[in-house]
Design a protein around this motif. Structure first.
Motif: not given
Length: 288
Positions: A48-53, A66-76
Motif C-alpha cells: 500500500r505504501h508503494w501504491m500511494r507514495l 508485498f509486491s512492488h511492481n513498477e506499474d503499480a507505483r503511485g497508482s493509488a
C-alpha cells in the motif's frame, strides 16, 4: 501457516498471498512459512505504501513481503496528494517531515552531540513544536526550546504517544532504532513538552537582550522581552499568515476566554511550558 497449517513461530521468515473467501467473495491476506511457498499460490498483494507514495522503506531493508511492481507505483495517489485544497499549487506531502528531520540530525550529528552537557537545541520558528517534542521524547535529547510566537499544539503527537504508536513493537525492527528513548509500555508514562519562547525575537534587539550586562541595560532588555511576550499573544495564525484582531486579541486567546472550563490538559501543559522569565530566556539564548 496458510499452506501447511502449522504455527508460525517468532523469527520465522514468511511470505503472503491473497485469497478470496468462497462464501462472502471477500479478499484477505494469508501468511505462510517461506519454505512453504510454491508457484501455484496466488501472488502477494501490492504494498500500500508503494501504491500511494511510490516508495517503501521496508523494501530497502528486505523486510517487505508485498509486491512492488513498477506499474503499480503511485497508482493509488489521491487528488489531495497532487493539489493543495483544490488550488493551483502542488501539494507537498509533509506528514512525517519532523521525523525525517529528526532522523537526519541523528544520522548526521549523533545523539551524543545533540546531548552535549550544558547545551540546548533551539528550534527557531518551531511552529507547533512537534520537532522539539520528538527530539525530547523519541530521541532522548535533554533540552530543546521552541522559539515561535504561536502557541504550541502537541495534541497529535501526544495522542499517538498515548496509543503506543512509538513503542518498538509498533515501529518494527526497521524504524525502532530511531526511537532510542521509547520502550514497550512507554505510553504509560507522561511525555514531556518542550520549553517555549513564545515571542518575537528581532535581530539587533535580540542581541542586545542576550548581551545585556549593566543593571540599566538588563532592566531595559527585560522590559523589551515582556513587550515581545505581549505582542506574541496578540496574533493568530490563519491561512493568510500571522494576523491580529482589531481588539488586540488572538483567535486562541478569544477561544480560551469563552471556553475556560473546556481547556484540555494538553493545552494547559503547553501553556505552562512557556518561558515568561526574562532571565531564563536570556540563559537559554546564551547557551544556544
Amino acid at each position: 501457516c496458510g499452506v501447511c497449517k502449522s504455527n508460525i513461530l517468532p523469527g520465522d521468515r514468511m511470505f503472503c498471498f491473497e485469497t478470496t473467501d468462497a462464501t462472502t467473495n471477500k479478499k484477505s491476506i494469508c501468511w505462510g512459512h517461506e519454505s512453504c511457498h510454491n508457484t501455484n499460490l496466488p501472488p502477494p498483494p501490492t504494498c500500500r505504501h508503494w501504491m500511494r507514495l511510490g516508495r517503501c522503506p521496508s523494501l530497502q531493508a528486505g523486510l517487505c513481503a508485498f509486491s512492488h511492481n513498477e506499474d503499480a507505483r503511485g497508482s493509488a495517489a489521491t487528488n489531495l496528494d497532487k493539489k493543495r485544497y483544490g488550488g493551483r499549487r502542488n501539494y507537498i506531502r509533509n506528514q512525517h517531515k519532523n521525523s525525517v528531520l529528526r532522523i537526519f540530525l541523528m544520522q548526521t550529528y549523533g545523539i551524543d552531540y545533540l546531548n552535549q552537557e550544558n547545551g540546548v537545541i533551539i528550534d527557531a520558528a518551531g511552529g507547533k513544536g512537534e520537532l522539539a517534542w520528538e527530539l525530547i521524547n523519541l530521541s532522548g535529547v535533554k533540552d530543546c526550546v521552541v522559539v515561535d510566537p504561536r502557541q504550541l499544539n502537541l495534541s497529535l503527537v501526544q495522542t499517538k504517544w498515548k496509543k503506543g504508536l512509538f513503542e518498538p513493537k509498533r515501529t518494527g525492527p526497521v524504524f525502532s532504532k530511531w526511537y532510542p528513548a521509547c520502550e514497550d509500555g512507554c505510553k504509560m508514562r507522561q511525555s514531556k513538552s518542550p520549553r517555549h519562547l513564545r515571542c518575537f525575537l528581532d535581530g539587533e534587539a535580540c542581541v542586545e537582550f542576550m548581551n545585556a550586562a549593566s543593571e540599566e541595560d538588563v532592566h531595559r532588555a527585560d522590559e523589551w522581552y515582556q513587550n515581545q511576550l505581549i505582542r506574541a499573544k496578540e496574533i493568530s495564525w490563519t491561512s493568510k499568515g500571522l494576523t491580529q484582531h482589531e481588539d488586540g486579541t488572538s483567535y486562541h486567546e478569544e477561544e480560551a476566554t469563552n471556553n475556560v472550563e473546556s481547556k484540555s490538559s494538553e493545552t494547559i501543559e503547553t501553556a505552562e511550558s512557556e518561558i515568561s522569565s526574562a532571565q531564563e530566556a536570556r540563559s537559554v539564548l546564551q547557551k544556544s
